[in-house]
Write an enzyme that holds these catalytic residues in place. Structure first.
Site, mmCIF file in Angstrom:
data_model
loop_
_atom_site.group_PDB
_atom_site.id
_atom_site.type_symbol
_atom_site.label_atom_id
_atom_site.label_comp_id
_atom_site.label_asym_id
_atom_site.label_seq_id
_atom_site.Cartn_x
_atom_site.Cartn_y
_atom_site.Cartn_z
ATOM 1 N N HIS A 1 -1.992 -7.190 -2.260
ATOM 2 C CA HIS A 1 -2.489 -5.824 -2.151
ATOM 3 C C HIS A 1 -1.750 -4.985 -3.184
ATOM 4 O O HIS A 1 -0.618 -5.290 -3.562
ATOM 5 C CB HIS A 1 -2.199 -5.320 -0.736
ATOM 6 C CG HIS A 1 -2.787 -3.995 -0.382
ATOM 7 N ND1 HIS A 1 -2.241 -2.805 -0.814
ATOM 8 C CD2 HIS A 1 -3.863 -3.661 0.393
ATOM 9 C CE1 HIS A 1 -2.946 -1.798 -0.325
ATOM 10 N NE2 HIS A 1 -3.938 -2.277 0.412
ATOM 11 N N ASP B 1 4.950 -9.631 3.383
ATOM 12 C CA ASP B 1 4.000 -8.591 3.789
ATOM 13 C C ASP B 1 3.166 -9.133 4.945
ATOM 14 O O ASP B 1 2.348 -10.030 4.761
ATOM 15 C CB ASP B 1 3.130 -8.229 2.587
ATOM 16 C CG ASP B 1 2.008 -7.252 2.916
ATOM 17 O OD1 ASP B 1 1.800 -6.930 4.103
ATOM 18 O OD2 ASP B 1 1.313 -6.817 1.976
ATOM 19 N N LYS C 1 -2.882 -1.767 12.001
ATOM 20 C CA LYS C 1 -3.557 -3.055 11.850
ATOM 21 C C LYS C 1 -3.502 -3.880 13.134
ATOM 22 O O LYS C 1 -4.162 -4.907 13.225
ATOM 23 C CB LYS C 1 -2.912 -3.869 10.730
ATOM 24 C CG LYS C 1 -2.791 -3.167 9.396
ATOM 25 C CD LYS C 1 -4.111 -3.031 8.661
ATOM 26 C CE LYS C 1 -3.859 -2.534 7.238
ATOM 27 N NZ LYS C 1 -5.110 -2.332 6.481
ATOM 28 N N CYS D 1 -8.271 -2.558 -2.491
ATOM 29 C CA CYS D 1 -6.918 -2.368 -3.048
ATOM 30 C C CYS D 1 -6.296 -3.711 -3.418
ATOM 31 O O CYS D 1 -5.090 -3.945 -3.204
ATOM 32 C CB CYS D 1 -6.015 -1.625 -2.077
ATOM 33 S SG CYS D 1 -6.563 0.064 -1.738
#
Length: 611
Positions: free
Chosen positions: A326, A403, A429, A567
């Site tokens: 990302h 991540d 999320k 993104c």
């Protein structure tokens, strides 16, 4: 289905009435009535008709109640007293009415009283106007037409021999295909003293119908159609328990934290720090002092880049990332490399979207100071071999940031097992509010890192000559934090852990397989990212249509997906694309959602939808 609130006519609770025998006649009558209500149904083999029930009840094998461990979680009670009306009788009527209403909302489908008529084609894998939300995890991915709310009770009441008898009676998802009772033949009745798997002992069976009822936004209409939320990689919806927890905080606990002596400050501080404990447990971090609250994954990555990175990255050093990243896991490292004169190196991926480990290994050397990569790709859904990649990086002395924005809602994360140096994720999320997330960092690293923001709350003492900072985690939480949403994150973690991440992973994997098959059947549709190990994301392009056109057309049918570059422009360009359409899954999605998506895409592909 819960029966915990039912009382025996004598005044005893249901648990107190557990010594009564179940009413065999009533059970069999209800089962027969249910089957007779289905199109083209005949009385079930082994299940007596209502007129013969009295004569056969005495000769039927006695129902045995199996012995369970005392801590076995049950949906309702395992036995029914003979004098108690079966609690699923009303639910069955409600269910049939619900099926009628669902069918009436589908254009072109005729309607009869209670259930669809035999003339109406029942849903199949290829053409499904209505399928149950109850998803079979261990057999065919095609769900049954009518979910049975009393399945848990039948599991506990029926002996293996009776299950074998009933297995010859089908409620097929496809009327041309016979199948056994999915809720009986997939789960064996535990024998006395048989230990259950750990996840079964800790969590109730996965019931997507019940889960969907927890999310009020799923009742919304979009352009006159029921909302189908398939944009979960962008953000997840919030269960009522999280919404209620936020409301309770503002009604009863709202205060700034840590610095006041009054009651509300104590309540707010306790709620905030309790949420930190929940995050620690969620990630299996060794200490609550290793959990820093941040706004989300992006802020967590920037914190490490601006604090540890500025302290340790020098000219000639190298930072390794991957093509899957990302922008939030690219831009901060680019900025740091530009500032410090370091070099950013990128691990390539193959045509399926998997990191090429041999090439990754070649990038690691004595100049590698940091490796940063995603556990799950937000654009492709690829699950990276995180533990292996972390170990490879550590062998050359590099630190590793993982991540976890796209992984925490799909799989269990254990930072001690992974051995990552930092782990970051965003609350929104994983069914929590926006604007809150967490950074895990190994304690010795955090305490050696300088604060990246200055202000209140993170200091021990300030003079005009110098400042003494608190230890982690408070040294990184300058100013008034996002207190309420941290509390909401704790409530979301409670919700997920009650269901069980193993249960969620198992269900979502089957749903992903079902969706992959459905999308692959559409002419002109190309899936982007076909790694064998994936979680929750399906990216595709449809020949002859832009991603934006497809997204807009699906929106008009109430189907929410993401269309764009997500993104993650570098990974899409690796496949020669600028944008894709990205449906993404969560625990409340169903096969019916996928069926509607596939049907809508077929209409778009065939030109029956105008833009």
């Amino acid at each position: 289905m819960s029966t915990s609130n039912l009382d025996h006519p004598s005044g005893e609770s249901l648990d107190a009435a557990s010594s009564y025998l179940p009413d065999v006649e009533l059970l069999t009558r209800m089962a027969n009535e249910m089957f007779s209500a289905l199109p083209n149904a005949t009385p079930a083999a082994g299940v007596p008709s209502s007129t013969a029930a009295a004569s056969t009840a005495t000769s039927a094998p006695a129902l045995e109640v199996p012995s369970f461990p005392s801590d076995y979680p049950r949906v309702g009670s395992s036995v029914y007293a003979s004098a108690i009306p079966l609690p699923f009788e009303d639910e069955l009527n409600t269910l049939l009415s619900s099926a009628k209403e669902s069918y009436s909302a589908v254009p072109g489908i005729a309607q009869t009283a209670g259930v669809p008529s035999a003339a109406v084609p029942l849903p199949t894998q290829e053409n499904s106007a209505l399928t149950t939300d109850h998803f079979n995890l261990t057999t065919s991915p095609i769900p049954s037409v009518i979910p049975l709310p009393f399945e848990e009770e039948l599991r506990t009441l029926l002996t293996p021999a009776q299950k074998a008898t009933l297995a010859h009676t089908a409620i097929p998802a496809n009327p041309n295909q016979a199948s056994s009772f999915y809720f009986l033949d997939s789960i064996a009745s535990p024998a006395a003293g048989t230990p259950l798997p750990a996840y079964a002992a800790a969590h109730p069976p996965f019931d997507v119908n019940a889960i969907r009822r927890d999310f009020p936004i799923l009742k919304e209409l979009v352009h006159g159609r029921p909302l189908i939320w398939l944009d979960n990689a962008a953000t997840t919806q919030k269960p009522q328990s999280v919404i209620d927890r936020l409301s309770y905080f503002y009604q009863h606990e709202n205060s700034n934290i840590h610095r006041a002596a009054h009651e509300l400050a104590a309540r707010a501080t306790d709620a905030y720090e309790d949420a930190r404990k929940k995050v620690r447990h969620f990630l299996n971090a060794p200490s609550v002092d290793e959990i820093v609250f941040v706004r989300g994954t992006t802020e967590g990555i920037n914190l490490v880049a601006q604090s540890w990175g500025r302290q340790h990255i020098n000219e000639g050093d190298e930072i390794v990332i991957s093509w899957l990243e990302h922008h939030a896991n690219i831009v901060p490292w680019q900025q740091l490399c530009t500032e410090k004169g370091a070099k950013l190196r990128v691990a390539p991926v193959d045509d399926h979207g998997q990191i090429l480990l041999d090439e990754y290994q070649k990038l690691l050397n004595s100049r590698t100071k940091l490796v940063a990569f995603s556990q799950v790709s937000n654009a492709l859904g690829t699950i990276t071999p995180a533990q292996q990649m972390i170990a490879m990086a550590h062998r050359v002395g590099a630190r590793v940031l993982l991540d976890g924005a796209q992984s925490v809602s799909h799989m269990r994360v254990d930072v001690q097992q992974l051995d990552c140096d930092w782990f970051v994720f965003s609350g929104h999320k994983v069914f929590a509010p926006t604007g809150i997330g967490a950074l895990f960092g190994k304690l010795e690293l955090l305490n050696a890192m300088p604060p990246w923001q200055g202000g209140g709350n993170m200091i021990q003492d300030v003079t005009f000559e110098k400042t003494i900072y608190h230890a982690a985690p408070v040294r990184f939480e300058a100013g008034t934090g996002n207190i309420a949403d941290a509390v909401g994150l704790g409530a979301a973690i409670d919700y997920v852990q009650r269901i069980g991440l193993e249960n969620i992973s198992r269900y979502e994997h089957q749903l992903l397989v079902y969706a992959t098959r459905g999308l692959s059947s559409i002419p002109g549709l190309r899936l982007i990212g076909t790694a064998p190990e994936k979680a929750g994301v399906l990216s595709f392009v449809l020949k002859g249509f832009s991603s934006e056109e497809v997204g807009a057309a699906l929106n008009r049918e109430g189907i929410a997906v993401r269309s764009g570059h997500h993104c993650a422009q570098p990974i899409l360009r690796r496949f020669g694309l600028e944008t894709t359409v990205r449906p993404s899954l969560a625990l409340y999605n169903t096969c019916a959602d996928i069926d509607f998506l596939v049907a809508a895409l077929r209409r778009i592909q065939s030109g029956r939808t105008s833009f």
